[in-house]
Design a protein around this motif. Structure first.
Motif, PDB file in Angstrom:
ATOM      1  N   LEU A 159       5.939  10.444   1.933  1.00 36.14           N
ATOM      2  CA  LEU A 159       4.898  11.075   2.752  1.00 36.14           C
ATOM      3  C   LEU A 159       4.110  10.020   3.525  1.00 36.14           C
ATOM      4  N   PHE A 160       3.786   8.913   2.868  1.00 37.69           N
ATOM      5  CA  PHE A 160       3.060   7.833   3.530  1.00 37.69           C
ATOM      6  C   PHE A 160       3.898   7.273   4.686  1.00 37.69           C
ATOM      7  N   THR A 161       5.199   7.094   4.462  1.00 37.03           N
ATOM      8  CA  THR A 161       6.075   6.565   5.502  1.00 37.03           C
ATOM      9  C   THR A 161       6.120   7.493   6.708  1.00 37.03           C
ATOM     10  N   LEU A 162       6.214   8.794   6.466  1.00 36.43           N
ATOM     11  CA  LEU A 162       6.199   9.766   7.559  1.00 36.43           C
ATOM     12  C   LEU A 162       4.902   9.665   8.346  1.00 36.43           C
ATOM     13  N   ALA A 163       3.775   9.668   7.654  1.00 35.86           N
ATOM     14  CA  ALA A 163       2.467   9.577   8.317  1.00 35.86           C
ATOM     15  C   ALA A 163       2.311   8.251   9.052  1.00 35.86           C
ATOM     16  N   ASP A 164       2.746   7.173   8.418  1.00 32.00           N
ATOM     17  CA  ASP A 164       2.611   5.842   9.007  1.00 32.00           C
ATOM     18  C   ASP A 164       3.424   5.714  10.292  1.00 32.00           C
ATOM     19  N   PHE A 165       4.586   6.330  10.331  1.00 33.35           N
ATOM     20  CA  PHE A 165       5.393   6.296  11.547  1.00 33.35           C
ATOM     21  C   PHE A 165       4.676   7.013  12.695  1.00 33.35           C
ATOM     22  N   ALA A 166       4.157   8.225  12.432  1.00 32.94           N
ATOM     23  CA  ALA A 166       3.429   8.958  13.478  1.00 32.94           C
ATOM     24  C   ALA A 166       2.207   8.150  13.934  1.00 32.94           C
ATOM     25  N   PHE A 167       1.512   7.544  12.999  1.00 39.78           N
ATOM     26  CA  PHE A 167       0.365   6.669  13.267  1.00 39.78           C
ATOM     27  C   PHE A 167       0.782   5.501  14.164  1.00 39.78           C
ATOM     28  N   ALA A 168       1.896   4.879  13.850  1.00 37.12           N
ATOM     29  CA  ALA A 168       2.376   3.739  14.632  1.00 37.12           C
ATOM     30  C   ALA A 168       2.693   4.143  16.067  1.00 37.12           C
ATOM     31  N   ILE A 201      -4.591  -2.176  10.088  1.00 39.46           N
ATOM     32  CA  ILE A 201      -5.459  -3.027   9.274  1.00 39.46           C
ATOM     33  C   ILE A 201      -6.050  -2.251   8.103  1.00 39.46           C
ATOM     34  N   ASP A 202      -5.915  -0.925   8.152  1.00 35.21           N
ATOM     35  CA  ASP A 202      -6.421  -0.082   7.079  1.00 35.21           C
ATOM     36  C   ASP A 202      -5.699   1.259   7.141  1.00 35.21           C
ATOM     37  N   ALA A 203      -5.318   1.773   5.993  1.00 32.08           N
ATOM     38  CA  ALA A 203      -4.684   3.090   5.939  1.00 32.08           C
ATOM     39  C   ALA A 203      -4.927   3.697   4.573  1.00 32.08           C
ATOM     40  N   GLU A 204      -5.175   5.003   4.564  1.00 32.14           N
ATOM     41  CA  GLU A 204      -5.363   5.719   3.299  1.00 32.14           C
ATOM     42  C   GLU A 204      -4.771   7.104   3.429  1.00 32.14           C
ATOM     43  N   ILE A 205      -4.370   7.661   2.293  1.00 30.68           N
ATOM     44  CA  ILE A 205      -3.756   8.982   2.295  1.00 30.68           C
ATOM     45  C   ILE A 205      -4.287   9.789   1.115  1.00 30.68           C
ATOM     46  N   SER A 206      -4.456  11.072   1.349  1.00 24.31           N
ATOM     47  CA  SER A 206      -4.815  12.018   0.288  1.00 24.31           C
ATOM     48  C   SER A 206      -3.733  13.078   0.248  1.00 24.31           C
ATOM     49  N   PHE A 207      -3.291  13.419  -0.971  1.00 20.29           N
ATOM     50  CA  PHE A 207      -2.226  14.403  -1.163  1.00 20.29           C
ATOM     51  C   PHE A 207      -2.844  15.715  -1.626  1.00 20.29           C
ATOM     52  N   PHE A 208      -2.410  16.815  -1.004  1.00 21.56           N
ATOM     53  CA  PHE A 208      -2.968  18.126  -1.325  1.00 21.56           C
ATOM     54  C   PHE A 208      -2.018  19.043  -2.074  1.00 21.56           C
ATOM     55  N   LYS A 209      -0.740  18.973  -1.725  1.00 24.12           N
ATOM     56  CA  LYS A 209       0.213  19.934  -2.278  1.00 24.12           C
ATOM     57  C   LYS A 209       1.565  19.260  -2.457  1.00 24.12           C
ATOM     58  N   ALA A 210       2.169  19.476  -3.625  1.00 26.87           N
ATOM     59  CA  ALA A 210       3.514  18.953  -3.873  1.00 26.87           C
ATOM     60  C   ALA A 210       4.525  19.782  -3.094  1.00 26.87           C
ATOM     61  N   PHE A 258      -3.903  11.639   6.280  1.00 31.78           N
ATOM     62  CA  PHE A 258      -3.829  10.178   6.392  1.00 31.78           C
ATOM     63  C   PHE A 258      -4.819   9.734   7.456  1.00 31.78           C
ATOM     64  N   LYS A 259      -5.527   8.651   7.203  1.00 28.37           N
ATOM     65  CA  LYS A 259      -6.395   8.040   8.214  1.00 28.37           C
ATOM     66  C   LYS A 259      -6.053   6.577   8.288  1.00 28.37           C
ATOM     67  N   GLY A 260      -5.905   6.074   9.504  1.00 29.35           N
ATOM     68  CA  GLY A 260      -5.574   4.671   9.670  1.00 29.35           C
ATOM     69  C   GLY A 260      -6.293   4.052  10.849  1.00 29.35           C
ATOM     70  N   THR A 261      -6.527   2.745  10.744  1.00 31.94           N
ATOM     71  CA  THR A 261      -7.145   1.968  11.813  1.00 31.94           C
ATOM     72  C   THR A 261      -6.204   0.829  12.170  1.00 31.94           C
ATOM     73  N   VAL A 262      -6.099   0.561  13.461  1.00 29.88           N
ATOM     74  CA  VAL A 262      -5.256  -0.519  13.950  1.00 29.88           C
ATOM     75  C   VAL A 262      -6.089  -1.569  14.667  1.00 29.88           C
ATOM     76  N   TYR A 263      -5.547  -2.783  14.648  1.00 29.36           N
ATOM     77  CA  TYR A 263      -6.051  -3.856  15.497  1.00 29.36           C
ATOM     78  C   TYR A 263      -5.136  -3.898  16.710  1.00 29.36           C
ATOM     79  N   ARG A 264      -5.729  -3.855  17.902  1.00 29.14           N
ATOM     80  CA  ARG A 264      -4.963  -3.822  19.150  1.00 29.14           C
ATOM     81  C   ARG A 264      -4.850  -5.233  19.715  1.00 29.14           C
ATOM     82  N   LYS A 265      -3.639  -5.779  19.680  1.00 31.56           N
ATOM     83  CA  LYS A 265      -3.394  -7.115  20.209  1.00 31.56           C
ATOM     84  C   LYS A 265      -3.303  -7.070  21.736  1.00 31.56           C
ATOM     85  N   LYS A 266      -3.278  -8.221  22.341  1.00 32.18           N
ATOM     86  CA  LYS A 266      -3.123  -8.290  23.797  1.00 32.18           C
ATOM     87  C   LYS A 266      -1.661  -8.153  24.214  1.00 32.18           C
TER      88      LYS A 266
END
Length: 136
Positions: free
Chosen positions: A52-61, A74-83, A120-128
């Motif tokens: 689930l994290f991988t799926l969310a992380d890909f969409a985030f990316a 630089i930061d990512a967290e996930i909460s699971f609600f339902k199996a 899932f909530k994530g924050t990115v650092y934006r490079k040049k």
């Protein structure tokens, strides 16, 4: 000409090996899907939190890199609600804040009945550095 996000992000070998496909992308937005298979199960027979994290992380990316600047988590967290054990899961990433160096995104994972599976909530650092997209 439109940017071809799909062609660029299909190069994500890890996502591809986990059965994740990009459905839609636009600046600050992405939607990806994963058809659940037995390779996604944990030891108790439900979809592994890492899958689930991988799926969310890909969409985030995809959403965070869609502006054309390399964006790295630089930061990512996930909460699971339902199996879940079957079906197609959808991760929808939406940009909630963006400035010169940082971007923050929310990703909602739902099942085929549109029930929430994880958040899932994530924050990115934006490079040049620039992300090179093909035009379609």
């Amino acid at each position: 000409m439109a940017l071809n996000y799909k062609k660029t992000f299909e190069q994500d070998v890890f996502a591809k090996n986990n059965g994740i496909e990009l459905v839609e992308a636009a600046p600050g937005y992405a939607q990806a899907q994963m058809e659940v298979s037995s390779t996604h199960y944990n030891s108790v027979g439900i979809v592994h939190g890492g899958a689930l994290f991988t799926l969310a992380d890909f969409a985030f990316a995809v959403a965070s890199n869609s502006h054309g600047r390399v964006a790295l988590a630089i930061d990512a967290e996930i909460s699971f609600f339902k199996a879940t054990t079957k079906g197609t899961l959808t991760a929808t990433a939406t940009e909630i804040a963006l400035n010169g160096k940082l971007g923050t995104y929310l990703v909602e994972i739902t099942n085929e009945a549109n029930e929430p599976i994880a958040h899932f909530k994530g924050t990115v650092y934006r490079k040049k550095d620039q992300v090179l997209f093909e035009e379609s």
